[in-house]
Structure formats: C-alpha cells, structure tokens
Design a protein around this motif. Structure first.
Motif, short mmCIF file in Angstrom:
data_model
loop_
_atom_site.label_atom_id
_atom_site.label_comp_id
_atom_site.label_asym_id
_atom_site.label_seq_id
_atom_site.Cartn_x
_atom_site.Cartn_y
_atom_site.Cartn_z
N PHE A 33 15.91 19.19 -12.90
CA PHE A 33 15.43 17.88 -12.08
C PHE A 33 14.27 18.56 -11.12
O PHE A 33 14.15 19.59 -10.85
CB PHE A 33 16.25 17.18 -11.25
CG PHE A 33 17.30 16.32 -12.05
CD1 PHE A 33 17.11 15.14 -12.23
CD2 PHE A 33 18.60 16.91 -12.41
CE1 PHE A 33 17.74 14.23 -12.86
CE2 PHE A 33 19.45 16.08 -13.01
CZ PHE A 33 19.11 14.64 -13.56
N GLN A 34 13.29 17.73 -10.69
CA GLN A 34 12.73 17.95 -9.66
C GLN A 34 12.58 16.56 -8.82
O GLN A 34 12.55 15.63 -9.05
CB GLN A 34 11.11 18.27 -10.07
CG GLN A 34 10.40 17.34 -10.88
CD GLN A 34 8.96 17.92 -11.12
OE1 GLN A 34 8.54 19.01 -10.78
NE2 GLN A 34 8.19 16.97 -11.71
N ILE A 35 12.42 16.91 -7.35
CA ILE A 35 12.34 15.64 -6.56
C ILE A 35 10.90 15.20 -6.40
O ILE A 35 10.09 15.82 -6.26
CB ILE A 35 12.69 15.94 -5.12
CG1 ILE A 35 14.42 15.93 -5.10
CG2 ILE A 35 12.48 14.86 -4.21
CD1 ILE A 35 14.97 16.62 -4.14
N LYS A 54 14.38 10.81 -4.75
CA LYS A 54 14.32 10.18 -6.02
C LYS A 54 13.80 11.43 -7.01
O LYS A 54 12.97 12.10 -6.78
CB LYS A 54 13.22 9.30 -6.16
CG LYS A 54 12.83 8.84 -7.55
CD LYS A 54 11.66 7.67 -7.62
CE LYS A 54 11.41 7.07 -8.98
NZ LYS A 54 10.18 6.13 -8.90
N ALA A 55 14.77 11.74 -7.87
CA ALA A 55 14.35 13.13 -8.83
C ALA A 55 14.45 12.53 -10.22
O ALA A 55 15.08 11.50 -10.53
CB ALA A 55 15.59 13.72 -8.63
N GLU A 56 13.44 13.28 -10.93
CA GLU A 56 13.24 13.01 -12.20
C GLU A 56 13.74 14.44 -13.09
O GLU A 56 13.48 15.44 -12.77
CB GLU A 56 11.70 12.69 -12.51
CG GLU A 56 10.77 13.78 -12.55
CD GLU A 56 9.34 13.59 -12.90
OE1 GLU A 56 8.92 12.19 -13.11
OE2 GLU A 56 8.66 14.63 -12.88
N CYS A 57 14.31 13.88 -14.17
CA CYS A 57 14.77 14.90 -15.06
C CYS A 57 13.46 15.47 -15.84
O CYS A 57 12.57 14.97 -16.40
CB CYS A 57 15.44 14.19 -16.39
SG CYS A 57 16.27 15.42 -17.46
N TYR A 111 8.82 18.63 -5.79
CA TYR A 111 8.44 19.21 -7.10
C TYR A 111 8.99 20.65 -7.25
O TYR A 111 8.25 21.55 -7.74
CB TYR A 111 6.83 19.12 -7.04
CG TYR A 111 6.48 17.62 -7.38
CD1 TYR A 111 6.71 16.84 -8.15
CD2 TYR A 111 5.80 17.25 -6.03
CE1 TYR A 111 6.09 15.61 -8.38
CE2 TYR A 111 5.44 15.79 -6.13
CZ TYR A 111 5.62 15.19 -7.24
OH TYR A 111 5.09 13.75 -7.24
#
Length: 208
Positions: A33-35, A54-57, A111
């Motif tokens: 992930f990264q925020i 909010k974190a994206e895979c 990030y």
C-alpha cells in the motif's frame, strides 16, 4: 502538514491492532500500500483526535489502486484506545522504514510504501450487516515472520471510537498463501506458507 503530537520513542509497535475500512472489498491477505491522503481529525465524540488516512493498493492485479481507509487514535480519554493507537502509529512508521521517534507528521506518510495484512469486518448500517476492509496489521521487521491472514469468516461488528473489533490476522496459525502480487515498489511473487516476508522487498529495509 500536521504533527501527530505523539512521542513514539517508548512505544511498542507489537501492541497494535490496526483498524480502518471502506471502499471496494479486497480479499483477506497481505498487500502493498501507500497512503495518498491523510489528516488529523477530531473523533465523533469530540473528546480526542484521530489520524484518518486513505491508502491505495500498489500490488499489480485486480485490486491495484483499490482503497482502504484507516483510522489511528492519537488522543482519547480511554487509555487502552490511546495506547493501542500509538502502537499502531509506531507500527505504521516502522512498516514504512522509519526508526523509533522519526515518524512525526502526516506529510511523512504520503506515498511511502508499506505492507499490511487486510481483514474483512462486518458492521451495521441501516439495520443490515455490511462488509468493509480493515488493516489487521502493519508488517515490519518485528512481525515479518507471521502468517498472512487465512481465509475465514469476517471479524465481529466494529465498536465505537474507543474500542473497535480486534482482528487476529497477524496471529493466525493456519498457513495460507497471501493473495498479494508483485508490487510497483520492487516486491516479488506472493508470499506463501512460511510467513510474511518471503521474497518480497520490504519497505523498512531502506538504504541509508
């Protein structure tokens, strides 16, 4: 940028139970992930502050760029909630490669790659059971040899700001391959039965 206002020098990340949720459901497993967004917000009872993010895979495949939302308690009248939140924050910083006391503000988290175990939690909405993803554990050097979450029933319904349902993904004894795939951040193939790290390049192993 907002400072967390938390001294993490003496906090033990092993005491954390990470939590969060929201967005499309990602199967239980271990993912990169990264925020992409994060801020410090007053909790719903207006008696403390949370770090909401909010974190994206980042794993390539069907869940690439899927979002999972997290909330970490920074201050709260409940000593348990506050101490657990500080441990979560420490674990998140360690998962990103920061040393003790180095992870101090929201901008530092943006990030930065990290690896986390994802669980599925059931909660009530409009009288119906709904599902959401939660961060069960932030993976760092201290817990890298734990098993990824196995396929099992979702966690119990969530509590309030002071006590969310605790997940046990990081401590499961049933071996099961992670669904995580190769990441953009230099990771390798999915981890399998022996535990956590496998061949994945973990973010905490930073170059000086």
């Amino acid at each position: 940028m907002a400072d967390f206002g938390v001294n993490l020098n003496d906090v033990d990340a092993a005491n954390s139970n990470a939590s969060g949720g929201g967005g499309p459901i990602i199967p239980r497993g271990r993912y990169g992930f990264q925020i992409v967004e994060g801020e410090i917000k007053q909790n719903s009872k207006k008696n403390g502050d949370n770090y909401a993010f909010k974190a994206e895979c980042t794993d390539e495949g069907p869940f690439f760029k899927s979002f999972v939302y997290g909330t970490i308690v920074l201050s709260n009248p409940s000593a348990w909630a506050q101490n657990n939140g500080h441990a979560q924050l420490q674990a998140l910083g360690m998962a990103m490669g920061f040393g003790k006391g180095e992870f101090t503000n929201t901008d530092m988290a943006l990030y930065q790659p990290f690896v986390a175990d994802i669980d599925i939690e059931i909660y009530k909405k409009d009288g119906q059971d709904k599902e959401r993803n939660v961060f069960a554990a932030f993976i760092h050097e201290g817990n890298a040899n734990t098993e990824p979450p196995s396929e099992k029933a979702p966690a119990a319904p969530a509590g309030n700001d002071n006590s969310r349902a605790q997940t046990s993904a990081a401590n499961t004894s049933q071996p099961n391959p992670s669904t995580a795939r190769q990441t953009q951040n230099g990771g390798s193939a999915p981890t399998t039965g022996g535990g956590a790290a496998g061949g994945r390049a973990m973010p905490w192993k930073r170059s000086a």
